[in-house]
Enzyme design. Structure first.
Site, PDB file in Angstrom:
ATOM      1  N   LYS A   6      -8.132   7.565   5.025  1.00 63.75           N
ATOM      2  CA  LYS A   6      -7.793   7.478   3.596  1.00 63.75           C
ATOM      3  C   LYS A   6      -8.211   8.807   2.975  1.00 63.75           C
ATOM      4  CE  LYS A   6      -8.387   4.147  -0.179  1.00 63.75           C
ATOM      5  NZ  LYS A   6      -8.939   2.817  -0.478  1.00 63.75           N
TER       6      LYS A   6
ATOM      7  N   ASP B 210       0.086  -5.708  -2.007  1.00 64.00           N
ATOM      8  CA  ASP B 210      -0.046  -4.648  -0.994  1.00 64.00           C
ATOM      9  C   ASP B 210      -1.495  -4.481  -0.556  1.00 64.00           C
ATOM     10  OD1 ASP B 210       0.018  -3.736  -3.813  1.00 64.00           O
ATOM     11  OD2 ASP B 210      -0.692  -1.851  -2.968  1.00 64.00           O
TER      12      ASP B 210
HETATM   13  P1  AMP Z   1      -4.163   1.543  -4.012  1.00 65.75           P
HETATM   14  O1  AMP Z   1      -4.505   1.343  -5.443  1.00 65.75           O
HETATM   15  O2  AMP Z   1      -5.171   2.381  -3.270  1.00 65.75           O
HETATM   16  O3  AMP Z   1      -3.836   0.290  -3.307  1.00 65.75           O
HETATM   17  O4  AMP Z   1      -2.856   2.448  -4.017  1.00 65.75           O
HETATM   18  C1  AMP Z   1      -1.619   2.030  -4.538  1.00 65.75           C
HETATM   19  C2  AMP Z   1      -0.555   3.020  -4.143  1.00 65.75           C
HETATM   20  O5  AMP Z   1      -0.795   4.305  -4.742  1.00 65.75           O
HETATM   21  C3  AMP Z   1      -0.470   3.260  -2.662  1.00 65.75           C
HETATM   22  O6  AMP Z   1       0.877   3.448  -2.334  1.00 65.75           O
HETATM   23  C4  AMP Z   1      -1.271   4.519  -2.517  1.00 65.75           C
HETATM   24  O7  AMP Z   1      -0.942   5.180  -1.331  1.00 65.75           O
HETATM   25  C5  AMP Z   1      -0.888   5.313  -3.752  1.00 65.75           C
HETATM   26  N1  AMP Z   1      -1.916   6.304  -4.099  1.00 65.75           N
HETATM   27  C6  AMP Z   1      -3.170   6.052  -4.530  1.00 65.75           C
HETATM   28  N2  AMP Z   1      -3.860   7.192  -4.735  1.00 65.75           N
HETATM   29  C7  AMP Z   1      -3.024   8.216  -4.408  1.00 65.75           C
HETATM   30  C8  AMP Z   1      -3.151   9.639  -4.384  1.00 65.75           C
HETATM   31  N3  AMP Z   1      -4.286  10.263  -4.731  1.00 65.75           N
HETATM   32  N4  AMP Z   1      -2.079  10.362  -3.978  1.00 65.75           N
HETATM   33  C9  AMP Z   1      -0.938   9.768  -3.623  1.00 65.75           C
HETATM   34  N5  AMP Z   1      -0.748   8.443  -3.629  1.00 65.75           N
HETATM   35  C10 AMP Z   1      -1.771   7.657  -4.005  1.00 65.75           C
HETATM   36 MG    MG Z   2      -3.726  -0.298  -1.507  1.00 67.22          MG
END
Ligand code: AMP
Ligand code: MG
Length: 502
Positions: free
Chosen positions: A109, A249
């Site tokens: 990550k 997700d």
């Molecule tokens: P999460 O909140 O971690 O479940 O992320 C939700 C979505 O946002 C997922 O598709 C992640 O891969 C994307 N995402 C979160 N942080 C970033 C970042 N810094 N750069 C690119 N995509 C991100």
């Molecule tokens: Mg996620």
């Protein structure tokens, strides 16, 4: 030969969900934390992992031709709205490690942008949130909650810009898989029944192999995921844990807790507690978690409909009947856990000799009802008096062992209602030894985590390691860990919010 061989089953079996990709090179990677006990469990050589070659491996930089990292595609309902294409926007599945308990995903990550990166986002991660995931996931594991694990956190040597300039970092996480409800939503949204079936077969093989020969394996899969999630969410509720972003997700097929973003452990008991700054409606508040899990499972069931029966009406009936089992399973798991937390478990002798008869099951069930209502009354009292979640159960543990001081200290002056409850509970002769095993002394409270992270960011990791040691040994009382058992100061709780997607 590569020192740690990884398979690429997911990439081979589900190419539609796999985007071959490589981690962004790190200018000067440095190990901040290596989880040696997890390395040991996975039969990995911790000394090698800490070496220059090991660090290259941990950051996805030293891959031989056989290794095929992929960014995984998935969809998801985020705060109720459907996004057909999310996927690993800053993460990468390096591959699967073979273990005696089956394959384990090795996943990065913060490994750089991918084709799934959110518009305008950098694909990277800051050190603080990655250390936070490590602390909380390892605490959850020690508390007996199904969860992904954290093998290491490394700084990349590349700054990221969040609330100012911060150290960029990579978390190396392991999980029994990263299959999510959102993975099934992705396959279903493509309308590709063959893909959906391949995904379901893979999920069964990986997590529930005994179902492969069931009469209706896909209905059995739905039921197994419902059971696993009922168990996990009950564990969350029993430890005062708030996930914060229960989007589909972020909900696994294995039942493991995944994606520690704006999560937290409650201090004062208030069922409406929300931590995430972006959860303005309180959708994922503490007390809404069982209902939200059920909602997510309904989305999962919808994806499976084409596999359940050729007749859609019949498929819907089957799915609904199975989903209806969640509420009951959750309640049973929750109250069984509460009875343990209160040291009130009927001794097995009581039913010995007739324990597998129908009659005995009813008898034990009836015997539990008054105990369940006693537990529910306790929660009402805790809410009324805003008692600290973790410390109340630990004070009750002391009381069960004959030491009334901790509970008397917690109780407010107007606590006559609580005193009456204590009397009734005490009359049932709670089992202090059992309570000591299930009620933690230390959970990673936000204020302790933030202090450890701030000091680590400023170059002093002593508090971080002290906290890690405490939360991974949560049932032991130790004078030098007192500071981790204190609720947050009032002003901290008021302004503190954790942030998603950092
Ligand atoms: P999460 O909140 O971690 O479940 O992320 C939700 C979505 O946002 C997922 O598709 C992640 O891969 C994307 N995402 C979160 N942080 C970033 C970042 N810094 N750069 C690119 N995509 C991100
Ligand atoms: Mg996620």
């Amino acid at each position: 030969m590569h020192p740690i061989p990884l398979t690429h089953q997911f990439a081979d079996r589900l190419p539609e969900l796999s985007h071959p990709w490589r981690a962004e090179p790190c200018p000067s990677p440095q190990l901040v934390v290596l989880n040696e006990s997890l390395a040991h469990e996975l039969d990995l050589d911790a000394d090698w992992l800490a070496s220059a070659d090991g660090i290259r491996w941990l950051t996805g930089a030293s891959l031989d031709a056989a290794t095929q990292p992929v960014a995984q595609a998935y969809s998801g309902h985020q705060f109720g709205g459907f996004s057909p294409l999310l996927g690993d926007g800053r993460a990468l599945l390096l591959g699967e490690l073979s273990t005696p308990n089956g394959p384990v995903d090795v996943h990065l990550k913060g490994s750089g942008p991918t084709p799934f990166s959110r518009a305008g986002a950098d694909g990277r991660a800051a050190l603080g949130p990655m250390l936070r995931e490590l602390i909380v996931s390892e605490a959850m594991y020690a508390l007996g909650v199904p969860t992904s694990r954290s093998l290491a956190v490394l700084t990349t040597g590349r700054p990221v810009f969040r609330h100012g300039r911060e150290a960029g970092a990579v978390l190396v996480r392991t999980a029994s898989s990263h299959l999510r409800v959102g993975s099934f939503q992705f396959a279903a949204a493509r309308g590709d029944r063959a893909l959906l079936q391949r995904l379901a077969d893979y999920a069964i093989e990986r997590h529930y192999p005994e179902l492969a020969t069931a009469d209706s394996p896909y209905l059995a899969l739905l039921r197994a995921v419902i059971t696993a999630q009922a168990h996990t969410v009950a564990k969350w509720m029993l430890t005062g844990f708030i996930h914060g972003v229960m989007n589909t997700d972020n909900m696994t097929i294995s039942g493991e807790t995944l994606d520690y973003g704006p999560c937290a452990f409650m201090d004062g008991y208030d069922p409406a507690t929300v931590f995430s700054s972006i959860d303005t409606e309180g959708r994922y508040a503490y007390n809404r978690q069982p209902a939200m899990a059920e909602w997510n499972l309904a989305r999962f069931a919808e994806t499976l409909l084409p596999l359940l029966d050729d007749d859609t009406n019949r498929a819907v009936e089957l799915a609904q009947a199975t989903l209806a089992e969640f509420a009951d399973q959750y309640e049973q798991q929750f109250f069984a856990g509460m009875r343990e937390k209160l040291g009130l478990v009927a001794s097995p002798d009581e039913f010995s000799g007739r324990s597998d008869t129908q009659e005995a099951r009813f008898a034990s069930c009836d015997a539990n009802l008054p105990l369940n209502s006693l537990a529910a009354q306790l929660l009402q009292l805790m809410e009324r008096h805003r008692l600290d979640f973790t410390n109340t159960f630990r004070a009750l543990t002391a009381a069960a062992a004959g030491d009334r001081k901790p509970i008397d200290t917690l109780l407010p002056d107007d606590g006559a209602d609580f005193a009456a409850w204590l009397q009734r509970w005490g009359d049932l002769k709670p089992d202090a030894a059992l309570m000591r095993r299930v009620n933690p002394v230390v959970v990673p409270r936000n204020h302790a985590v933030e202090r450890a992270l701030d000091e680590a960011a400023a170059g002093d990791a002593a508090e971080l390691f002290a906290l890690l040691e405490a939360v991974t040994d949560p049932f032991t009382e130790r004078a030098d860990r007192e500071r981790f058992t204190q609720p947050a100061p009032a002003d901290f709780a008021r302004y503190y919010r954790t942030f998603c997607g950092t």
